[in-house]
Enzyme design. Structure first.
Site, mmCIF file in Angstrom:
data_model
loop_
_atom_site.group_PDB
_atom_site.id
_atom_site.type_symbol
_atom_site.label_atom_id
_atom_site.label_comp_id
_atom_site.label_asym_id
_atom_site.label_seq_id
_atom_site.Cartn_x
_atom_site.Cartn_y
_atom_site.Cartn_z
ATOM 1 N N ARG A 80 0.830 -1.225 0.000
ATOM 2 C CA ARG A 80 0.000 0.000 0.000
ATOM 3 C C ARG A 80 0.855 1.262 0.000
ATOM 4 O O ARG A 80 0.443 2.297 -0.508
ATOM 5 C CB ARG A 80 -0.973 0.009 1.187
ATOM 6 C CG ARG A 80 -1.777 1.311 1.266
ATOM 7 C CD ARG A 80 -2.932 1.261 2.241
ATOM 8 N NE ARG A 80 -2.555 0.866 3.557
ATOM 9 C CZ ARG A 80 -2.001 1.678 4.482
ATOM 10 N NH1 ARG A 80 -1.775 2.939 4.202
ATOM 11 N NH2 ARG A 80 -1.696 1.215 5.672
ATOM 12 N N TYR A 107 -12.404 17.163 -17.429
ATOM 13 C CA TYR A 107 -13.145 15.907 -17.325
ATOM 14 C C TYR A 107 -14.224 16.034 -16.236
ATOM 15 O O TYR A 107 -13.978 16.626 -15.177
ATOM 16 C CB TYR A 107 -12.141 14.778 -17.011
ATOM 17 C CG TYR A 107 -12.817 13.495 -16.649
ATOM 18 C CD1 TYR A 107 -13.632 12.832 -17.565
ATOM 19 C CD2 TYR A 107 -12.653 12.935 -15.392
ATOM 20 C CE1 TYR A 107 -14.262 11.659 -17.222
ATOM 21 C CE2 TYR A 107 -13.280 11.756 -15.043
ATOM 22 C CZ TYR A 107 -14.091 11.130 -15.967
ATOM 23 O OH TYR A 107 -14.729 9.971 -15.624
ATOM 24 N N ASP A 135 -3.115 18.110 -16.714
ATOM 25 C CA ASP A 135 -3.603 16.765 -17.037
ATOM 26 C C ASP A 135 -3.300 16.546 -18.521
ATOM 27 O O ASP A 135 -3.919 17.169 -19.390
ATOM 28 C CB ASP A 135 -5.111 16.673 -16.748
ATOM 29 C CG ASP A 135 -5.676 15.281 -17.060
ATOM 30 O OD1 ASP A 135 -5.092 14.566 -17.894
ATOM 31 O OD2 ASP A 135 -6.737 14.926 -16.491
#
Ligand SMILES: Cc1ncc(COP(=O)(O)O)c(C=O)c1O
Length: 391
Positions: free
Chosen positions: A57, A111, A183
């Site tokens: 993790r 988005y 992005d």
């Protein structure tokens, strides 16, 4: 001086360390934790004094690390962190760099998931966002306040493929004491490198071109170690890391990234040119066409113009739906970036949540079709488009 490996070489070999068993590529380690022989070694890794494999993790897993190193080589970035989705990458990055009272300035259309994050999830945390569309950039100086921590932009945007000048935005952001986050999902590192143009952080949804086969959901954030340290802490504590199995699939996809995207660039440009002179087509949006309003910026900052071609047809939204339904080789699906060509009508999918007024402000027409061009033969794709447009 040794020759610096070019992009396609970095895609294949970037970050690969010799394997003790002679494996050509880093194997898949599904282990959730890793063994230590003494406490001092364990605590040294735990405290970040030396790198090592500890707990998956945390991202301390050989398969995850190898994929991150490969991505960093491909983008030309110091460091990469991989996530379970593009949205996990975006949310961790914004949460890591903004605190209650800070503002984000979001430029252009983004988005839908990012828009919801900025307008619904972050405001209750005290992080507000100002929005300016591409034709409102004159208002940038007064919208950038002392509290603006981040200028956030997608380029090219979805679905109108608006291109923002990264170098110019970096200068404006830095003069105001803010960071520029880009992005770059639609462009990929094959076509554009925002960090080289002055951006502080670049993000990608690896679900799209980097995965490239519509079977890998993930995200990546790339920047300096210093900018990624707080992002790593958020990823660790919110548990957003990419699974090793996914990192392994992504690493395999990345080896063909340059080949795939270069093929998509060529096909998309050809289809955009043909669509532009088709009588059923009202307008084509593709940064590689001289008719595109940001063509000059695209030529300056992109090496290729990407695999998305957006166009509007005569006859309205119903006509666009009919055309998509008539496609045989191209599949109706709302994603993009895979080897298979996909088509979607933004009003039914990506921009369904917006009001007609909000869509109109963003130039998203009912009769708009977004085509994600795959790597099929261009003549087969054109034959399919022609028969559908003739309906
Ligand atoms: C430009 C862009 N950024 C981020 C995302 C979110 O990525 P994901 O679906 O992997 O969370 C998308 C998804 O479509 C996207 O198009």
């Amino acid at each position: 001086m040794a020759r610096a490996p070019s992009l396609s070489t970095r895609c294949v070999h970037g970050g690969h360390e010799p394997d003790p068993n002679g494996a050509l590529h880093t194997p898949l380690y599904t282990d959730t934790t890793f063994a230590f022989s003494d406490t001092a070694s364990l605590t040294a890794v735990m405290d970040g004094q030396r790198p090592g494999n500890l707990y998956t993790r945390f991202g301390h897993n050989p398969t995850i690390r190898a994929t991150e190193t490969q991505l960093a080589h491909i983008e030309g970035a110091p460091t990469a962190l991989v996530f379970g989705s593009g949205m996990a990458a975006i949310s961790a990055t914004l949460l890591a760099h903004c605190a209650a009272g800070d503002r984000i300035l979001c430029l252009g259309d983004v988005y839908g998931g990012t828009f919801e994050l900025l307008t619904k999830v972050m405001p209750p945390m005290g992080i507000e966002t100002d929005f300016l569309l591409g034709d409102e950039l004159a208002q940038l100086p007064e919208t950038l306040t002392k509290r603006t921590r981040v200028l956030y932009v997608e380029t090219p945007t979805n679905p109108t493929l608006e291109v923002f000048d990264i170098q110019k935005l970096a200068t404006i952001a830095h003069a105001a004491g803010a960071l520029l986050f880009v992005d770059g999902t639609f462009a990929t590192p094959v076509n554009q490198n925002p960090l080289a143009l002055g951006a502080d952080i670049v993000l990608h949804s690896t679900t799209k071109y980097l995965g490239g086969h519509s079977d890998v959901t993930g995200g990546v954030v790339l920047a300096t170690d210093a900018l990624l340290a707080p992002v790593w802490a958020v990823r660790k504590n919110l548990g957003q890391v990419m699974a090793p199995e996914v990192a392994f699939s992504l690493a395999r996809s990345l080896r063909t990234l340059a080949l795939r995207v270069e093929a998509q660039n060529i096909r998309a440009l050809e289809l955009a040119r043909r669509l532009e002179s088709h009588p059923a087509v009202a307008r084509v949006y593709y940064p590689g066409l001289s008719s595109h309003p940001n063509h000059d910026v695209a030529v300056r900052q992109m090496r290729g113009f990407g695999g998305i071609v957006t166009f509007t047809v005569h006859g309205g939204g119903d006509k666009a739906a009919q055309i998509i339904e008539a496609l045989k080789l191209v599949t109706m699906a709302p994603s993009l970036g895979g080897v298979e060509s996909l088509a979607t009508q933004p009003i039914t999918t990506t921009h369904r949540g917006l009001t007609p007024e909000e869509r109109a402000r963003r130039g998203i027409a009912d009769a708009m079709i977004r085509l994600s061009v795959g790597i099929e033969d261009v003549e087969d794709l054109w034959a399919d488009l022609e028969q559908a447009l003739a309906q």
